[in-house]
Scaffold this motif. Structure first.
Motif, short mmCIF file in Angstrom:
data_model
loop_
_atom_site.label_atom_id
_atom_site.label_comp_id
_atom_site.label_asym_id
_atom_site.label_seq_id
_atom_site.Cartn_x
_atom_site.Cartn_y
_atom_site.Cartn_z
N VAL A 232 -2.70 -116.83 -46.16
CA VAL A 232 -2.01 -116.58 -44.90
C VAL A 232 -2.68 -115.44 -44.15
O VAL A 232 -3.14 -115.61 -43.03
N ARG A 233 -2.74 -114.25 -44.76
CA ARG A 233 -3.38 -113.13 -44.08
C ARG A 233 -3.62 -111.98 -45.06
O ARG A 233 -2.88 -111.79 -46.00
N LEU A 234 -4.66 -111.20 -44.75
CA LEU A 234 -4.97 -109.99 -45.49
C LEU A 234 -4.33 -108.82 -44.75
O LEU A 234 -4.54 -108.66 -43.55
N LEU A 235 -3.54 -108.02 -45.46
CA LEU A 235 -2.96 -106.81 -44.89
C LEU A 235 -3.74 -105.63 -45.47
O LEU A 235 -3.70 -105.39 -46.68
N LEU A 236 -4.47 -104.94 -44.62
CA LEU A 236 -5.30 -103.84 -45.08
C LEU A 236 -4.47 -102.58 -45.31
O LEU A 236 -3.42 -102.39 -44.69
N ALA A 237 -4.96 -101.70 -46.17
CA ALA A 237 -4.29 -100.44 -46.47
C ALA A 237 -3.98 -99.70 -45.17
O ALA A 237 -4.79 -99.70 -44.24
N ASP A 238 -2.80 -99.07 -45.14
CA ASP A 238 -2.38 -98.41 -43.90
C ASP A 238 -1.98 -96.96 -44.08
O ASP A 238 -1.32 -96.38 -43.23
N GLY A 239 -2.34 -96.34 -45.18
CA GLY A 239 -1.96 -94.95 -45.43
C GLY A 239 -0.72 -94.84 -46.30
O GLY A 239 -0.53 -93.84 -46.99
N GLN A 240 0.15 -95.83 -46.27
CA GLN A 240 1.33 -95.85 -47.14
C GLN A 240 1.23 -96.92 -48.21
O GLN A 240 1.69 -96.75 -49.33
N ASN A 241 0.63 -98.05 -47.86
CA ASN A 241 0.51 -99.18 -48.78
C ASN A 241 -0.96 -99.54 -48.96
O ASN A 241 -1.75 -99.47 -48.02
N GLU A 242 -1.29 -99.97 -50.17
CA GLU A 242 -2.64 -100.48 -50.43
C GLU A 242 -2.76 -101.88 -49.83
O GLU A 242 -1.76 -102.51 -49.49
N SER A 243 -3.96 -102.38 -49.74
CA SER A 243 -4.19 -103.72 -49.22
C SER A 243 -3.51 -104.77 -50.10
O SER A 243 -3.41 -104.61 -51.31
N CYS A 244 -3.04 -105.84 -49.48
CA CYS A 244 -2.52 -107.00 -50.21
C CYS A 244 -2.85 -108.24 -49.41
O CYS A 244 -3.22 -108.18 -48.23
N LEU A 245 -2.74 -109.37 -50.06
CA LEU A 245 -3.08 -110.64 -49.43
C LEU A 245 -1.87 -111.55 -49.51
O LEU A 245 -1.38 -111.83 -50.60
N VAL A 246 -1.38 -111.99 -48.37
CA VAL A 246 -0.22 -112.88 -48.30
C VAL A 246 -0.71 -114.32 -48.44
O VAL A 246 -1.68 -114.73 -47.79
#
Length: 121
Positions: free
Chosen positions: A95-109
């Motif tokens: 679905v989509r890659l969510l890159l690290a944002d300072g609070q959460n590490e990267s994850c892939l939906v």
């Protein structure tokens, strides 16, 4: 008061055995009919039950498949991408890659073979 000894996660689906086989492959669990059993006995039992209605909206609960634990940055994204490729070959959808944002590490939906959302974390 009795304490809980085991946890089972139950999924509504159209094709229980097909979805169970998919998740057994994802997790390395043993396939038992419409269920997936952790061979180590540590993880929860996953059970897949047939329902007449299809999935309509986003899951209120989802599984996180933890493949990037302890990894950060490019190394974490590479581990997520490698597992994503394996799961797409099994029928999952990226679905989509969510890159690290300072609070959460990267994850892939992702979505399983019946459209249920899950994350590679």
């Amino acid at each position: 008061m009795a304490s809980v000894k085991q946890l089972q996660v139950t999924f509504d689906c159209a094709e229980p055995e097909r979805v169970a086989r998919f998740w057994c492959e994802v997790l390395g669990y043993e396939h038992q009919g419409s269920a997936c059993i952790d061979p180590s006995g540590v993880g929860p039992r996953l059970y897949f039950q047939r329902v007449p209605e299809g999935k309509v909206v986003k899951n209120r609960l989802h599984l996180d498949v933890r493949v990037g634990t302890g990894l950060v940055g490019a190394e974490r994204v590479a581990a997520l991408e490698a597992e994503c490729a394996r799961l797409v070959a099994l029928g999952a959808v990226r679905v989509r890659l969510l890159l690290a944002d300072g609070q959460n590490e990267s994850c892939l939906v992702m979505q399983d073979i019946e459209g249920n959302e899950f994350c590679l974390d």
